[in-house]
Design an enzyme around this catalytic site. Sequence first.
Site, PDB file in Angstrom:
ATOM      1  N   ASP A  94      52.402  -5.866 -35.516  1.00 19.59           N
ATOM      2  CA  ASP A  94      53.179  -7.032 -35.913  1.00 19.59           C
ATOM      3  C   ASP A  94      54.598  -6.851 -35.412  1.00 19.59           C
ATOM      4  O   ASP A  94      55.162  -5.757 -35.477  1.00 19.59           O
ATOM      5  CB  ASP A  94      53.139  -7.244 -37.427  1.00 19.59           C
ATOM      6  CG  ASP A  94      53.662  -6.071 -38.221  1.00 19.59           C
ATOM      7  OD1 ASP A  94      54.852  -6.103 -38.608  1.00 19.59           O
ATOM      8  OD2 ASP A  94      52.890  -5.118 -38.459  1.00 19.59           O
ATOM      9  N   ASP A 183      54.833 -13.309 -45.640  1.00 17.79           N
ATOM     10  CA  ASP A 183      55.430 -12.003 -45.889  1.00 17.79           C
ATOM     11  C   ASP A 183      56.294 -12.142 -47.132  1.00 17.79           C
ATOM     12  O   ASP A 183      57.352 -12.762 -47.105  1.00 17.79           O
ATOM     13  CB  ASP A 183      56.262 -11.611 -44.671  1.00 17.79           C
ATOM     14  CG  ASP A 183      56.924 -10.246 -44.797  1.00 17.79           C
ATOM     15  OD1 ASP A 183      57.043  -9.732 -45.919  1.00 17.79           O
ATOM     16  OD2 ASP A 183      57.345  -9.704 -43.760  1.00 17.79           O
ATOM     17  N   GLU A 185      57.985  -9.856 -50.178  1.00 17.89           N
ATOM     18  CA  GLU A 185      58.300  -8.467 -50.520  1.00 17.89           C
ATOM     19  C   GLU A 185      59.712  -8.399 -51.077  1.00 17.89           C
ATOM     20  O   GLU A 185      60.337  -9.429 -51.348  1.00 17.89           O
ATOM     21  CB  GLU A 185      58.172  -7.603 -49.268  1.00 17.89           C
ATOM     22  CG  GLU A 185      59.015  -8.118 -48.106  1.00 17.89           C
ATOM     23  CD  GLU A 185      58.935  -7.245 -46.883  1.00 17.89           C
ATOM     24  OE1 GLU A 185      59.475  -6.126 -46.956  1.00 17.89           O
ATOM     25  OE2 GLU A 185      58.339  -7.680 -45.878  1.00 17.89           O
TER      26      GLU A 185
END
Length: 294
Positions: A94, A183, A185
């Site tokens: 990624d 994503d 986090e």
Amino acid sequence: MLCKFGGPVDSDHRRRRTRNVSRRPRRTPTLLAALITTVTLFGGTAHADQPRGEPRSAPLLNPKDPNGAWAGYSVEGDGGQQRGRPAGALSGMDVSGHQGDIDWPKAWAAGARFAYIKATEGTGFRNNRFAQQYNGSHDVGMVRGAYHFGLPDRSNGIDQANFFVDNGGDWGAGGRTLPGALDIEYNPYGDGCYGLDAAAMSRWIAEFSNTYHARTGRFPVIYTTTDWWNRCTASNPDFARNNPLWIARYGPDIGALPAGWAFHTIWQNSNNGPLPGGQDVFNGNTKQLTRFIS
């Protein structure tokens, strides 16, 4: 630079995942997470605990499938046998704008067979290297997909999902595109949970997931760490019914998974290795990857 929680952040704000490195595993995941039910967005605010409809999803895989990368490992007490890359696992990577233009033929030669490319962040950031990275990975034969870095304190999940789809995060059933990924986090700019309590965070993720599903026909993959998920969503297990898991944990073992998921789809195990960016492993073989993206 360093974020509040001690992990370095890339220049375009993509956090390098270093949390949970020292944790010992409590269970070992087995096979590719499957999409089971759906949550759709029809009027009002959608919640993760209100599934309805029938998504376009990867077929349910048997956790004991001998073709799985981690087939044969026990869920508990494997004695530390799971180390590194199991035989048959597929390598991937990624990347974000931090990596610049990628030498995709070199990455293919190094073994990468799939890639996730950062497309967007919040509702204002676009990766200025996205075209080279997304199209270049496709041109050498990789399966590729886009990911969005969520900022739940900046705007709602609906707006961010629409921004993502409109700027590279779309999905189509052509057999070469991974479902878009969220994503989510620790916040690199402030409070780790973005100033939201667990209920508000879960609603935000549901808004994003539902909107992405409504736009594309697929639920997004969720990229996260076990520590963040269990802290900031109060161990909400609801998303495991719909969203494949991309688990981030640097170390020789995956360790315990976030609440709700019995197995993962992708494991990001390092930010250093033979491939640019994050080093990823798909939890299955080529046939299973094909089923996942179809």
